[in-house]
Enzyme design. Structure first.
Site, PDB file in Angstrom:
ATOM      1  N   GLN A 150     -38.908  20.885 -15.193  1.00 13.36           N
ATOM      2  CA  GLN A 150     -38.051  21.301 -16.326  1.00 13.36           C
ATOM      3  C   GLN A 150     -38.161  22.811 -16.574  1.00 13.36           C
ATOM      4  OE1 GLN A 150     -35.671  19.862 -17.941  1.00 13.36           O
ATOM      5  NE2 GLN A 150     -35.904  17.911 -16.892  1.00 13.36           N
ATOM      6  N   SER A 151     -38.345  23.582 -15.524  1.00 16.24           N
ATOM      7  CA  SER A 151     -38.505  25.030 -15.678  1.00 16.24           C
ATOM      8  C   SER A 151     -37.251  25.686 -16.260  1.00 16.24           C
ATOM      9  CB  SER A 151     -38.813  25.647 -14.310  1.00 16.24           C
ATOM     10  OG  SER A 151     -38.620  27.042 -14.341  1.00 16.24           O
TER      11      SER A 151
END
Ligand SMILES: *Cc1c(COP(=O)(O)O)cnc(C)c1O
Length: 333
Positions: free
Chosen positions: A75-76
């Site tokens: 989920q960067s």
């Protein structure tokens, strides 16, 4: 210190607003908290990474590179911003993502923007990141591309210009509103935001404090990482750091259950701010750091302090990967 900012791409919506959080400040009975809305640097490309990428991607374009490779957690926010900006600029984007594949939040946007995503187990990623990146460079070169590798969070001597500039912007925002901040606080993760703010505050002889609240690792790690990014900056720009004193300050103690893991009190704080101020924080960075700030205020860390600027560094899309936790355990009414 006379530092001339290099040219950058104009990708972010700047300057972002600085707003007073009167209601939460009143409930804490402490300093006035101001929010620097870097969650409004754009829509899907919003958050703090775009400020760094304005400088990093200028270097990529000027250098004649036609593709970028970068990396981060599944989920960067950094990977998502890079994927979208790469599409805007006509660059190929390859992402090395740590963890199980996901089809929501940032990952959904990565895929929509046409990024080439590859997922790696946490163990493999942590052990082999450098060689995995080099392997990808090799593969792309074989396909005829000329790739540039952007490090985690775009935190290096190129990217930190973004938060050097943001420092000046914040000081100017405060000046317009008639005060000088006693502290500038923010979530720190890959260190580049902290490095840019810390370096610029030293150059400008800032009397207040720059305080990173770490969401992973520890204060010792950030002391070293921030210095590393600043040294890289000095080397790239042939600048001496002799005349300035860096004051790298990290408030440690709010990592909680670990990077990207939440606990009830953090989620309750996030929900409280959403309902009280209509400000949505994210569970991985700003939610943890803001929770930390409120705890430090309660403990008396800011006794006598009048004005604190907290930077909302973005991250809203990762919320959607936490909907179960948020809905089932904590949300009410
Ligand atoms: C990456 C990120 C941070 C941390 O910034 P670094 O420069 O990596 O330390 C803080 N908040 C959000 C929402 C982020 O995505």
């Amino acid at each position: 210190m006379a530092v001339v900012f290099p040219e950058k791409l104009s990708l972010a919506q700047l300057p972002t607003p600085l707003v007073a959080l009167d209601k939460i400040s009143a409930t804490l009975n402490g300093p006035s908290i101001w929010l620097k809305r870097d969650d409004l640097t754009g829509c899907v490309e919003s958050g703090n990474k775009i400020r760094k990428l304005e400088y990093t991607l200028k270097h990529v374009i000027d250098g004649g590179f036609d593709s970028v490779i970068t990396c981060g957690g599944v989920q960067s926010n950094h990977c998502r911003a890079t994927a979208i900006l790469a599409a805007q600029l006509g660059l190929r984007c390859d992402l090395l993502l740590r963890g199980e594949p996901s089809d929501t939040g940032n990952t959904l946007l990565d895929v929509l923007a046409g990024a080439h995503c590859q997922f790696y187990s946490v163990a493999n990623y942590q052990k082999n990141l450098e060689s995995l990146l080099q392997e990808r460079v090799k593969q792309l070169k074989q396909k005829g591309f000329n790739p540039w590798v952007i490090p985690t969070g775009a935190s290096d001597g190129f990217g930190i210009w973004g938060y050097m500039q943001a420092f000046d912007e914040i000081i100017n925002d405060c000046k317009i509103l008639g005060f000088s901040p006693d502290a500038i606080c923010h979530a720190t993760g890959s260190g580049g935001t902290q490095a840019g703010l810390t370096l610029r505050s030293a150059q400008m002889g800032f009397k207040g404090e720059v305080l990173g609240i770490n969401v992973c690792d520890n204060a010792q790690y950030f002391a070293q990482k921030v210095r590393q990014d600043i040294n890289h900056w000095a080397k790239l720009n042939q600048q001496s750091l002799d005349a300035i004193t860096l004051n790298i300050q990290t408030i440690d103690g709010y990592v909680g259950k670990g990077y990207s893991k939440t606990q009830p009190e953090e989620l309750a704080c996030l929900q409280h701010l959403a309902q009280l101020e209509g400000i949505i924080l994210d569970p991985v960075y700003t939610g943890k750091a803001f929770y930390g700030l409120t705890q430090e205020i309660k403990k008396g860390r800011f006794e006598g302090v009048e004005n604190i600027v907290f930077i909302h560094t973005g991250g809203v899309f990762s919320l959607f990967a936490y909907s179960d936790e948020l809905f089932n355990s904590h949300l009410e009414g």
